[in-house]
Design an enzyme around this catalytic site. Sequence first.
Site, mmCIF file in Angstrom:
data_model
loop_
_atom_site.group_PDB
_atom_site.id
_atom_site.type_symbol
_atom_site.label_atom_id
_atom_site.label_comp_id
_atom_site.label_asym_id
_atom_site.label_seq_id
_atom_site.Cartn_x
_atom_site.Cartn_y
_atom_site.Cartn_z
ATOM 1 N N GLU A 18 0.445 -0.608 -5.107
ATOM 2 C CA GLU A 18 -0.794 0.375 -5.269
ATOM 3 C C GLU A 18 0.105 1.663 -5.042
ATOM 4 O OE1 GLU A 18 -3.631 3.063 -3.154
ATOM 5 O OE2 GLU A 18 -1.778 2.542 -2.566
ATOM 6 N N ASP A 72 0.794 -1.201 -0.192
ATOM 7 C CA ASP A 72 -0.129 -0.040 0.198
ATOM 8 C C ASP A 72 0.908 1.247 -0.078
ATOM 9 O OD1 ASP A 72 -2.781 1.035 0.312
ATOM 10 O OD2 ASP A 72 -1.802 1.840 2.223
ATOM 11 N N GLN A 117 13.107 25.314 8.276
ATOM 12 C CA GLN A 117 14.103 26.597 8.418
ATOM 13 C C GLN A 117 12.969 27.707 7.999
ATOM 14 O OE1 GLN A 117 17.049 26.463 5.446
ATOM 15 N NE2 GLN A 117 17.757 24.605 5.782
#
Length: 598
Positions: free
Chosen positions: A122, A81, A262
């Site tokens: 998938e 998956d 950042q």
Amino acid sequence: MVWWFDTTGAPSADELQKVRTRKPAPPVLGVHMADGSVVPLWCTFSDQQIDINPFSEEGWKFTEASLRSLCERGARLIRLDAFGYVTKQAGTSCFMQEPEVWDLLSRIKEMVKPYGVQLLCEVHEDFNLNIELARHGYWVYDFALPLLMLHAMRFKTAGPLKHWLSICPRRQITTLDTHDGMGVDDVAGLAPLVDVPELEHCILSHGGTINYKHFYVPGGEFESEAAETIDQRDGVEVKGGGFEQQCRKSKCTLKDVQEFLQPDCMQGCYKSVPHQYNETYYSAMDEDPKKYLMARAIQFFTPGVPMVYYVGLLAGTNDYELLKKGSIRDINRHYYSLEEARAATRRPVVQALLQLCTFRNTHPAFKGRVFIDGNMPDHQLHVRWYSGTQHLAVLQADFQTLDFSISHTPYETSADNSGDLSLDVASVFSIDALDMPTRAAIRKQLAKAMQTPNDGSGFSSKMPVQSEDHKIGSGADNRFKLQLASFNTPSPMDTAVQPDADNQEGLSMAQELECRQMARSMTPSEAAAEGVTDARAFVDELLSDGDSQNDSSARNGSIGENSDGNQQQQKQQNTTASGSNGNSNADGNDHAKHSIQL
């Protein structure tokens, strides 16, 4: 687990922009530990789904243990998956990064190989990626089919759909609906971009919903794009309206994790674009039984192995009550009680679909090969499955009239074809293993072979037509009706494949052309992978065994039929299932069709 800092450090706005995300926030979650510290972990999806790092020693141990547990419990096909998000590299999209992704897939493949298990990846992405996965010997989903089918119905043209059927992987699981939605990314490059908004409007008009994907937009680009965006508010055009709303929301998510970013990241925001359209496929077909059955028939003739979602099997409609309570995808996740399910199976449209499922699972033609006729008019689709010279199934569909018909040679409907499923696919002899130019050449040769004139006898000389009707299921007017049909007068679009004169074992000319072309294209490494020292000699050996159903199954990758090669005695008749309004031919030919009256 994947540590955020170990992967990217604190990313800059430029780096964050490249990362493919599934939520309007950076894919990082600050996890509070027992000692009071906060550890930033990679979190692609929800806060309940922390990413695992299978490239680490501990991560691989967990991955291996999980996979072995499935294998030892009898799994035959394991779905990986959202596999594309497993690779994390600074300065990249962190999605399907090469060569790491292929190395990991190979490692998993070798681990499950002793169990006879195959892998299903998938991935919702550009169609070329699924073609590449299939070329590497992995199963994939056909997530492009749902919207291409809807496009064909909406615009009354099969052009994009036919193109996809001609190039799509054969090692694929075809779908029209799943627990997720219909993928927009999956049709990129297949359906005209100008048509996609119309499809979106069509789905929304039924009460459907949109599942969005999100990507980060740096500050400077945000200001430029917001200035060019025009929204409607109470009939008045407002520049940047909707985009600004999106950004206000995503600013909050950025602040939640700003300690892991950042400073320049705080100047941008996340933009949302459609990722999947959500509604039941029956609702997408205007809740029209005829259109729905036509779509399912095309799915069942599409190269690959069809999968029907439970809501689709019961022809379910949009669940607006569940949608109000849950997520936008719940519109297609209705909870059926046992009484509801029983009542649904008695509906004529569901009965007809079940008959289609039985036909697809039992007709021997689907153990063979598939041919898509590219010479038909744009609004017509003609797909043919054939196995040797004895078994044929043909679908003809017209997107202007929404008529369709299924013609096929006789088969034993009572035969038990539910034995062990064969997933033993020899990738070298699958068209998936070839590059695109070679595949195009094969399609051209197949088309030429299919149009080769025959002696006019077609299949009927070997399979005489009996006088009685043969029906699938009950004789109710609201279900499929099958009547005897003859191929005595083949048309250019309905010509049966004849054995090659030099091939006395019964293998079709098209099959021989395809096998020999594949053999010529084999590389030394591909041959070595299959233990083949002389590719041409190996193919010649296969061609000489025309009666072997096992070889046929191994070359085409079809799932759902017996692989032992035993054949039941065939009923001596030809039949036609139809969703058209045709009658018996005026010329007296016995090739009659019946309408589905629902």
